[in-house]
Write a protein that holds these residues in place. Structure first.
Motif, PDB file in Angstrom:
ATOM      1  N   ASP A   1       0.838  -1.211   0.000  1.00 48.62           N
ATOM      2  CA  ASP A   1       0.000   0.000   0.000  1.00 48.62           C
ATOM      3  C   ASP A   1       0.870   1.258   0.000  1.00 48.62           C
ATOM      4  N   ILE A   2       1.900   1.258   0.830  1.00 44.50           N
ATOM      5  CA  ILE A   2       2.781   2.424   0.927  1.00 44.50           C
ATOM      6  C   ILE A   2       3.562   2.616  -0.372  1.00 44.50           C
ATOM      7  N   ILE A   3       4.141   1.525  -0.883  1.00 44.67           N
ATOM      8  CA  ILE A   3       4.970   1.608  -2.084  1.00 44.67           C
ATOM      9  C   ILE A   3       4.146   2.003  -3.306  1.00 44.67           C
ATOM     10  N   LEU A   4       2.966   1.402  -3.483  1.00 45.18           N
ATOM     11  CA  LEU A   4       2.131   1.717  -4.644  1.00 45.18           C
ATOM     12  C   LEU A   4       1.599   3.147  -4.573  1.00 45.18           C
ATOM     13  N   GLU A   5       1.334   3.626  -3.365  1.00 45.77           N
ATOM     14  CA  GLU A   5       0.909   5.013  -3.191  1.00 45.77           C
ATOM     15  C   GLU A   5       2.039   5.963  -3.595  1.00 45.77           C
ATOM     16  N   GLN A   6       3.263   5.647  -3.203  1.00 48.30           N
ATOM     17  CA  GLN A   6       4.408   6.486  -3.582  1.00 48.30           C
ATOM     18  C   GLN A   6       4.609   6.487  -5.097  1.00 48.30           C
ATOM     19  N   ILE A   7       4.406   5.335  -5.724  1.00 47.38           N
ATOM     20  CA  ILE A   7       4.537   5.274  -7.186  1.00 47.38           C
ATOM     21  C   ILE A   7       3.476   6.142  -7.842  1.00 47.38           C
ATOM     22  N   ALA A   8       2.240   6.055  -7.342  1.00 48.01           N
ATOM     23  CA  ALA A   8       1.123   6.788  -7.955  1.00 48.01           C
ATOM     24  C   ALA A   8       1.258   8.292  -7.788  1.00 48.01           C
ATOM     25  N   THR A   9       1.698   8.725  -6.620  1.00 48.52           N
ATOM     26  CA  THR A   9       1.738  10.171  -6.326  1.00 48.52           C
ATOM     27  C   THR A   9       3.105  10.809  -6.580  1.00 48.52           C
ATOM     28  N   LYS A  10       4.134   9.938  -6.725  1.00 49.77           N
ATOM     29  CA  LYS A  10       5.528  10.432  -6.836  1.00 49.77           C
ATOM     30  C   LYS A  10       5.905  11.310  -5.639  1.00 49.77           C
ATOM     31  N   ASP A  11       5.215  11.090  -4.522  1.00 50.53           N
ATOM     32  CA  ASP A  11       5.393  11.930  -3.336  1.00 50.53           C
ATOM     33  C   ASP A  11       6.320  11.249  -2.337  1.00 50.53           C
ATOM     34  N   VAL A  12       7.618  11.498  -2.461  1.00 48.42           N
ATOM     35  CA  VAL A  12       8.601  11.040  -1.481  1.00 48.42           C
ATOM     36  C   VAL A  12       9.484  12.229  -1.120  1.00 48.42           C
ATOM     37  N   ALA A  13       9.962  12.235   0.112  1.00 50.69           N
ATOM     38  CA  ALA A  13      10.734  13.384   0.593  1.00 50.69           C
ATOM     39  C   ALA A  13      12.168  13.376   0.071  1.00 50.69           C
ATOM     40  N   ARG A  14      12.662  12.188  -0.288  1.00 50.10           N
ATOM     41  CA  ARG A  14      14.063  12.094  -0.714  1.00 50.10           C
ATOM     42  C   ARG A  14      14.202  11.067  -1.831  1.00 50.10           C
ATOM     43  N   LYS A  15      15.293  11.193  -2.578  1.00 55.04           N
ATOM     44  CA  LYS A  15      15.555  10.265  -3.674  1.00 55.04           C
ATOM     45  C   LYS A  15      17.035   9.901  -3.701  1.00 55.04           C
ATOM     46  N   ARG A  16      17.307   8.645  -4.079  1.00 55.82           N
ATOM     47  CA  ARG A  16      18.695   8.242  -4.300  1.00 55.82           C
ATOM     48  C   ARG A  16      19.161   8.780  -5.643  1.00 55.82           C
ATOM     49  N   VAL A  17      20.333   9.408  -5.655  1.00 59.34           N
ATOM     50  CA  VAL A  17      20.872  10.002  -6.874  1.00 59.34           C
ATOM     51  C   VAL A  17      22.349   9.630  -7.017  1.00 59.34           C
ATOM     52  N   GLY A  18      22.840   9.777  -8.230  1.00 55.36           N
ATOM     53  CA  GLY A  18      24.261   9.652  -8.499  1.00 55.36           C
ATOM     54  C   GLY A  18      24.922  11.009  -8.423  1.00 55.36           C
ATOM     55  N   LEU A  19      26.157  11.039  -7.937  1.00 50.78           N
ATOM     56  CA  LEU A  19      26.877  12.298  -7.769  1.00 50.78           C
ATOM     57  C   LEU A  19      28.293  12.164  -8.330  1.00 50.78           C
ATOM     58  N   ILE A  20      28.709  13.170  -9.095  1.00 47.96           N
ATOM     59  CA  ILE A  20      30.078  13.236  -9.608  1.00 47.96           C
ATOM     60  C   ILE A  20      30.782  14.426  -8.963  1.00 47.96           C
TER      61      ILE A  20
END
Length: 372
Positions: A274-293
């Motif tokens: 429920d939590i994961i599918l809601e995040q996918i649907a709304t794209k509402d997350v406070a943070r994201k994993r990113v690549g950094l150079i």
């Protein structure tokens, strides 16, 4: 009192070969050999590297309902996994966090599962607590696990059995190598073409020596394994992903099978769905994993805090090193979602200094998997 470290079946060979040994996930493991981390890294990218990954957990699931039972614990399609194919998966908890990531192979009469060494005991307990009575869990303790990785891996391994050349990325097969039955997948953790080979423990040293006898092959330790996987944007469990990160935050949507997140009878059905599918649907997350150079030459290590141009703390580095192939510091970490766009400049705090870094698409170097 510190717990005595476990050893792999190849431990004596590592010592003989002059490896520098370090504690890792409860095992005494080789971090580097005489070549050194940088040269080992480059050798694997250019030729073929041999890794001892026997510390990983090897499991079998037996029973007609094994695929259905495992699918209830992961957001990945296991029921329709074809025989002779492997798939990346992860266990989730009720909060949508990641308990461990793993590889699942369908060998027809059973599922073969490889889990991380540090999570082995908890994964076994998790499976035992959740599998139905008609599914049997077998812990494999009499096999070693070798990884042969790099652009010349196929050429080398084909000398022992030409059939390996017919495999493509994520194929898995049972084949004889030197008269010994091995479980072989065309996969790995370096971003390069290569194979993972499950071999009977008492035959593993002979196989390792045979492979090392070819001029293309060198032992590669944990140090280069880390820089290789990081350059190719691959997560390390317990660092880049853990029980507090969801697959959406971790930018692992590709690891959730479409039938499990689309409308239909296969959607959801795993812990934290429920939590994961809601995040996918709304794209509402406070943070994201990113690549950094890094824009300087100084490597930025795990734990370094990240700041925006106004000196506001906006995230943290979870893995970082100097990328020998990229020729620059590479890292991954978590930043506020509004600062996750490619090209965003952030600053990592290293020994009191703020070093400029740029959010860049991963992988940092091309992945060279053999897809046919």
């Amino acid at each position: 009192m510190s717990q005595e470290l476990q050893v792999t079946p190849l431990h004596a060979l590592h010592i003989e070969m002059g490896a520098k040994m370090v504690p890792f996930a409860g095992y005494d493991m080789p971090v580097q050999y005489a070549l050194g981390v940088r040269k080992e890294h480059i050798h694997c990218r250019e030729s073929a590297g041999l890794f001892d990954v026997s510390h990983m957990g090897q499991l079998r699931l037996h029973g007609e309902n094994a695929a259905k039972a495992l699918e209830a614990l992961v957001p990945v399609d296991i029921i329709d996994l074809p025989t002779g194919k492997q798939r990346y998966a992860f266990f989730t908890n009720e909060q949508g966090g990641i308990l461990d990531d793993l590889m699942v192979t369908n060998f027809g009469d059973h599922l073969f599962v490889v889990v991380n060494a540090a999570c082995k005991e908890q994964d076994i307990a998790h499976l035992k607590a959740n599998l139905p009575e008609d599914v049997t869990l077998e812990l494999i303790e009499d096999r070693a696990l070798l990884a042969l990785q790099g652009p010349k891996a196929a050429e080398v391994l084909a000398r022992l059995n030409p059939a390996v050349k017919d495999m493509i990325f994520m194929d898995a097969i049972t084949l004889d190598l030197m008269g010994v039955e091995c479980l072989i997948s065309r996969s790995g953790y370096t971003g390069e073409d290569g194979y993972e080979i499950s071999v009977p423990a008492d035959k593993s040293e002979a196989l390792a020596r045979e492979l090392l006898g070819y001029e293309e092959v060198e032992w590669i330790g944990l140090g280069a394994r880390d820089s290789l996987r990081l350059e190719c944007g691959l997560c390390l469990y317990g660092h880049d992903i853990d029980t507090t990160t969801t697959p959406v935050e971790a930018s692992l949507l590709w690891g959730i099978s479409k039938p499990r997140r689309a409308d239909g009878e296969r959607a959801g059905g795993f812990p934290g769905a429920d939590i994961i599918l809601e995040q996918i649907a709304t794209k509402d997350v406070a943070r994201k994993r990113v690549g950094l150079i890094g824009l300087s030459k100084a490597p930025v290590r795990e734990g370094s805090k990240l700041f925006d141009a106004n000196d506001n703390e906006i995230g943290i580095v979870t893995s970082g090193t100097f990328g020998p192939t990229k020729g620059a510091p590479v890292a991954m970490g978590y930043v506020q979602s509004d600062l996750a766009a490619l090209g965003t400049e952030v600053f990592a705090e290293v020994r009191g200094k703020k070093l400029a870094m740029v959010v860049e698409k991963m992988p940092f170097v091309p992945q060279n998997y053999h897809r046919g």
